[in-house]
Design a protein around this motif. Structure first.
Motif, mmCIF file in Angstrom:
data_model
loop_
_atom_site.group_PDB
_atom_site.id
_atom_site.type_symbol
_atom_site.label_atom_id
_atom_site.label_comp_id
_atom_site.label_asym_id
_atom_site.label_seq_id
_atom_site.Cartn_x
_atom_site.Cartn_y
_atom_site.Cartn_z
ATOM 1 N N PHE A 116 -2.322 10.308 2.731
ATOM 2 C CA PHE A 116 -1.190 11.013 3.321
ATOM 3 C C PHE A 116 -0.016 11.531 2.264
ATOM 4 O O PHE A 116 0.361 12.388 2.651
ATOM 5 N N VAL A 117 0.219 10.875 1.399
ATOM 6 C CA VAL A 117 1.496 11.248 0.413
ATOM 7 C C VAL A 117 0.875 12.608 -0.275
ATOM 8 O O VAL A 117 1.615 13.382 -0.385
ATOM 9 N N SER B 27 0.853 -1.179 0.005
ATOM 10 C CA SER B 27 0.022 -0.096 0.154
ATOM 11 C C SER B 27 1.001 1.222 -0.011
ATOM 12 O O SER B 27 0.504 1.950 -0.488
ATOM 13 N N VAL B 28 2.012 1.362 0.750
ATOM 14 C CA VAL B 28 2.727 2.250 0.739
ATOM 15 C C VAL B 28 3.177 2.704 -0.771
ATOM 16 O O VAL B 28 3.439 3.760 -1.212
ATOM 17 N N CYS C 89 1.908 7.288 6.054
ATOM 18 C CA CYS C 89 1.073 6.402 5.373
ATOM 19 C C CYS C 89 1.477 5.172 5.888
ATOM 20 O O CYS C 89 0.677 4.432 6.255
ATOM 21 N N ASN C 90 2.884 4.924 6.177
ATOM 22 C CA ASN C 90 3.425 3.413 6.713
ATOM 23 C C ASN C 90 3.002 3.238 8.069
ATOM 24 O O ASN C 90 2.281 2.268 8.117
ATOM 25 N N THR D 100 -5.204 4.756 3.709
ATOM 26 C CA THR D 100 -3.995 5.582 3.631
ATOM 27 C C THR D 100 -3.795 6.493 2.654
ATOM 28 O O THR D 100 -2.405 7.184 2.529
ATOM 29 N N GLY E 204 0.020 8.897 -5.092
ATOM 30 C CA GLY E 204 -0.022 10.536 -4.297
ATOM 31 C C GLY E 204 0.825 11.315 -5.009
ATOM 32 O O GLY E 204 0.378 12.461 -4.983
ATOM 33 N N ARG F 289 0.130 4.672 9.370
ATOM 34 C CA ARG F 289 -1.176 4.116 9.233
ATOM 35 C C ARG F 289 -1.527 2.864 8.734
ATOM 36 O O ARG F 289 -2.304 1.906 9.290
ATOM 37 N N ALA F 290 -0.699 2.592 7.887
ATOM 38 C CA ALA F 290 -0.993 1.372 7.094
ATOM 39 C C ALA F 290 -0.839 0.014 7.923
ATOM 40 O O ALA F 290 -1.358 -1.079 8.080
ATOM 41 N N GLY G 6 5.286 12.204 4.089
ATOM 42 C CA GLY G 6 3.961 11.398 3.729
ATOM 43 C C GLY G 6 4.001 9.962 3.851
ATOM 44 O O GLY G 6 3.059 9.311 4.283
ATOM 45 N N ASN H 9 0.689 3.855 -3.007
ATOM 46 C CA ASN H 9 0.077 5.344 -2.407
ATOM 47 C C ASN H 9 1.094 6.358 -2.884
ATOM 48 O O ASN H 9 0.882 7.508 -3.045
#
Lengths: 349, 320
Positions: free
Chosen positions: B195-196, B111-112, B245-246, B192, B119, B248-249, B241, B115
């Motif tokens: 965030f970025v 996901s990071v 993001c990480n 997430t 992002g 939260r992921a 970001g 994103n």
């Protein structure tokens, strides 16, 4: 290298930034695009560089269709008003950028790039700053680095957008002279945009005066100053006294009173009389065709600047005149005025 | 602790509240909001309140933070080590725990990465171009922050579940999204996403397009311009970001809980496993995993502070 612009039209929404503009720039010229903000001068420069695209018209660089190429292929040096130096690179790397991004086939080796950057930094006299970052430089230094960076790619033409606009007055004057001598040294066809008439007249070989997306006049600094083609140019370049007059059958009247000047072929109707401040002769009362009362006098340098309220009935028209200091004027004195050199243009509004 | 998930999750899930302790993951403040107070008057010049008032205000703030932030954090570590370091390590060595850690890392990596790409593209589009629907796009980017994570998870159940929109088709082709890694990854990406993009938009807007234009006029291609000019200029904001993001992921509970299916050793992420172990009264094991998440939170906090400093240094004062 020559630049030719034909019938360029550019609209932003319903606003016409450029309205049918034609321009030809000769090899080795240093041309100024002069005009107030919103006159379209920067838009025209960006279109030549390929950073904007016209809605209609042609751009030829060396008789070659420039619009067929993107900005990165036009080989045009562009200097931005706010320098746009790469903030994360040293001065050296900024100047080297254009050489490093060349396609591998024609890219020079590291030693050649270093030598070339050194040469350019010497040219702008800033080789001692090569390891600094842009944020550590003064405005004038940044602008010279921006110029060195643009010259690194050996551009066919050089375009400068308000190059001195963000600098203070003193640095600006120095850089003006420096730019002119640099141009006579490298002789690349250059266009610079400015809203500062003094800058344009002092630096350029030819001046293009623009207003509202149109070219008002093209000429040498002397021509646009001494022989303005339109009312706008007369008002924009140099300080002018503007008086509303009526022209009928060769005679010129101000508020009903005839002025003792020739109409010089101006068409009949409501018109505007333009006189340079120093071209209005001040004499004793009764000797000229206009009369007025001196309200203030300020003397500095070789001139005295007098504020004169014209006796045109209401005394509301106040003009400023630059007179030599051979005869000191007094506040309250009644004087007569006579335009020595003047132009009459039809009133547009 | 994300306020949304704590508000929406049911009473039984609330028991898992203390152990998960994902302290870091609230929406990032806009860079502009954050940066502004620093340029203003320094606190030294604002001594307008009498001493006792200042003392009371500072004491209140410190007490509040101690009770609501530091204390739970201490409890997490105290409980994790309550039976000694041996029990702690044994709990982390359990196959179920290892599987959860692996899954969490995998989902965070997917996901990071995605994103990061989306992002940057979204921020680029918003900051550097004008187009119709731009305001709508900005609103849309913030949507995951304003929707409860449980609802976000539920959306994917409605889309990919057996009775869902694509359910029949997926079943016919034997593709597993729900109760499998793809579902968990999708839900995490959704939650997430902002965030970025949110870290980059104000930064890129402030920097404008002039440096890119300069690069292009010097003959750089689009890719050269991006990698040599745009990316170096946004790298600290981008890392900022990515970091949030990480965090939260890895810490996401609500959305993942809905799509995971809680299959032991297969679809349990670390936060989910914490809850399960806690419900089974395996407190040491539960808090041991929670302590890993808490450490992630602390590391995130430190790195975030460092990045914020770099970002502020990067703001070069412009002279006009």
């Amino acid at each position: 290298m020559t630049i030719e612009v034909k019938n360029i039209v550019k609209k932003f929404g319903s606003f016409a930034a450029l309205d049918n503009v034609d321009l030809k720039v000769d090899q080795g010229e240093l041309l100024a695009l002069l005009g107030p903000s919103g006159s379209g001068k920067t838009t025209l420069l960006r279109i030549i560089a390929g950073l904007d695209w016209p809605d209609a018209g042609e751009v030829l660089i060396d008789d070659e269709d420039a619009l067929a190429r993107g900005a990165s292929e036009r080989h045009v040096g562009f200097v931005f008003q706010h320098y746009a130096l790469f903030r994360h690179m040293t001065v050296f790397e900024n100047v080297a950028f254009g050489l490093r991004v060349q396609p591998r086939a024609i890219r020079k080796d590291e030693a050649t790039i270093r030598a070339r950057v050194k040469e350019l930094l010497d040219l702008v006299q800033l080789d001692w700053l090569s390891d600094r970052y842009p944020s550590q430089l003064s405005g004038g230094q940044r602008q010279r680095i921006a110029l060195a960076r643009a010259l690194a790619i050996e551009p066919r033409i050089l375009l400068l957008d308000e190059p001195f606009g963000a600098l203070d007055a003193k640095v600006r004057k120095e850089l003006r002279q420096w730019l002119r001598s640099l141009h006579s040294e490298i002789h690349v066809t250059s266009i610079f945009v400015t809203h500062d008439q003094e800058e344009a007249l002092e630096v350029a070989n030819r001046v293009v005066v623009m207003d509202k997306g149109r070219i008002e006049q093209i000429g040498t600094p002397g021509e646009v100053y001494d022989h303005p083609a339109t009312a706008f140019v007369h008002g924009f370049i140099g300080e002018s006294i503007v008086l509303p007059v009526d022209v009928s059958g060769g005679s010129v009247r101000l508020g009903g009173r005839p002025l003792n000047i020739a109409a010089n072929g101006a068409a009949s109707g409501a018109s505007k009389l333009f006189v340079r401040r120093h071209d209005m002769h001040i004499g004793p009362a009764g000797s000229g065709s206009l009369e007025g009362a001196v309200r203030h006098v300020r003397s500095f340098g070789p001139i005295q600047r007098a504020e004169v309220a014209l006796s045109d009935g209401e005394g509301k028209t106040v003009i400023e005149i630059d007179a030599p200091r051979d005869r000191e004027l007094q506040a309250g004195e009644i004087v007569s005025l006579q335009p020595r050199r003047y132009r009459i243009f039809a009133a547009q509004d | 602790m994300s306020t949304q998930s704590s508000v929406v999750t049911s009473a039984t899930e609330l028991r898992a509240y203390a152990p998960t302790a994902d302290l870091t993951v609230s929406p990032p403040p806009s860079r502009i909001e954050r940066a502004r107070p620093r340029t203003g008057t320094s606190p030294d010049n604002l001594r307008t309140e009498p001493g006792p008032v200042r003392f009371i205000i500072i004491t209140l703030a410190v007490t509040f933070l101690s009770v609501f932030v530091v204390l739970p954090l201490v409890v997490v570590f105290a409980s994790a080590f309550s039976k000694g370091i041996g029990a702690y390590l044994a709990a982390l060595g359990e196959p179920e725990a290892l599987a959860a850690i692996k899954l969490t890392l995998l989902v965070a990596a997917i996901s990071v990465t995605l994103n990061l790409v989306f992002g940057v593209i979204a921020a680029w589009a918003i900051a550097k171009f004008d187009f119709t629907g731009k305001t709508f796009l900005i609103t849309l980017i913030d949507l995951p922050f304003s929707v409860s994570p449980v609802i976000s998870g539920l959306v994917f159940v409605l889309l990919f579940g057996a009775q869902g929109f694509f359910g029949t088709w997926l079943q016919a082709h034997d593709i597993h999204i729900l109760f499998a890694v793809p579902g968990i990854a999708l839900a995490t990406i959704f939650v997430t996403f902002p965030f970025v993009a949110r870290a980059l938009i104000p930064l890129m807007q402030e920097q404008g397009t002039q440096e890119e234009e300069a690069a292009i006029s010097l003959g750089a291609s689009g890719l050269q311009t991006f990698f040599r000019v745009t990316l170096p200029n946004i790298k600290w904001g981008l890392l900022y970001g990515v970091l949030l993001c990480n965090a939260r992921a890895m810490g996401e509970f609500g959305a993942v809980s809905v799509v995971s299916g809680h299959i032991r050793g297969e679809t349990n992420t670390m936060p989910l496993l914490v809850e399960i172990l806690y419900n089974e009264y395996q407190f040491v094991a539960s808090f041991a995993i929670a302590s890993l998440l808490a450490m992630l939170a602390l590391i995130t906090l430190v790195v975030k502070t460092v990045l914020e400093r770099r970002l502020d240094e990067g703001q070069e004062p412009r002279d006009h």
